[in-house]
Design a protein around this motif. Structure first.
Motif: not given
Length: 276
Positions: A207-221
């Protein structure tokens, strides 16, 4: 879909593990026999990894967790009462040293403009709790709990614990948590706003990695701008925050991330799923 293999990062010590996986830097405190308490090897390595992963363009989010059944028990209490150690440096030298160490640990996490998540498989106490609170989001296992712990060893607190708690739960609850040093279970942590989510113990890594992966591949700026806006909300008056928010919105609107997101959104609206 091809998934890149995890890329291990050398931390210089077995007490801290780090790998970059699908743009997530997974940092694991690895002293399970000591409930991942901070040490003279683990803590400097953690400071270094926060800086290294923060500067790495291939890292879009940071996930900090603990090995075994604890997040981090804080400092090593056994060595705290050594009078000979206290006499080795003047109070001024000790203050300057702690100020520097704090800035390069929890200070660096708070300053990071990438999303940060703490995944708590078990207890977090003292400075270990400060590390979790410095992250943007916290996911706790059902068996996890927290305790400020400082009152139990007659210390006032460090690594930003009072600042972080006050902003998360308000001044009255922060005083309660600091003065009483009670054990607070995962359910109450979620109701107080200390945990964003609580999941069954065996689901925490996924669950924690799935959330982090979604954020990591989102709009970083854009996430960086959001963090700036949220920080301003705690420090500025409404009109000044409003003005700064406008600057960041216009900058976001001119980014390629925005154009791609709009194209994807419009494409979904134009092609709704068909039913039978």
């Amino acid at each position: 879909m091809h998934t890149a293999s995890p890329r291990p990062v050398d931390t210089g010590t077995e007490e801290l593990q780090c790998e970059v996986r699908e743009r997530v830097a997974v940092i694991t405190l690895n002293r399970p026999q000591a409930r991942n308490a901070l040490s003279d090897r683990l803590t400097p390595a953690l400071r270094t990894m926060i800086r290294v992963c923060g500067d790495d363009p291939e890292v879009g989010a940071m996930l900090i967790t603990g090995a075994g059944k604890a997040f981090c028990a804080g400092g090593d209490v056994k060595g705290m009462g050594d009078a000979d150690t206290r006499r080795e440096r003047t109070p001024e030298e000790r203050i300057l040293d702690l100020q520097d160490k704090q800035r390069r640990l929890t200070g660096a996490i708070v300053a990071l403009r990438k999303p940060t998540i703490a995944a708590l498989p078990g207890p977090a106490a003292g400075a270990g709790l400060s590390i979790a609170l410095a992250c943007d989001l916290r996911i706790g296992a059902a068996s996890a709990f927290i305790s400020t712990g400082y009152a139990r060893i007659a210390l006032s607190g460090d690594y930003g614990i009072a600042w972080l708690l006050t902003r998360l739960v308000g001044t009255s609850r922060a005083r309660e948590l600091m003065f009483l040093s009670e054990r607070v279970d995962a359910g109450r942590c979620e109701s107080l706003g200390l945990f964003n989510r609580v999941v069954p113990d065996d689901q925490l890594p996924e669950a924690s990695f799935a959330m982090a992966r979604g954020l990591a591949n989102g709009p970083g700026t854009v996430f960086g701008h959001m963090k700036d806006n949220l920080d301003d909300a705690l420090a500025l008056g409404f009109e000044e925050a409003l003005d700064r928010e406008a600057v960041r919105l216009v900058e976001s609107a001119m980014s390629e991330d925005h154009f791609e997101a709009v194209r994807a959104f419009v494409g979904k609206v134009a092609s709704p799923p068909t039913g039978r």
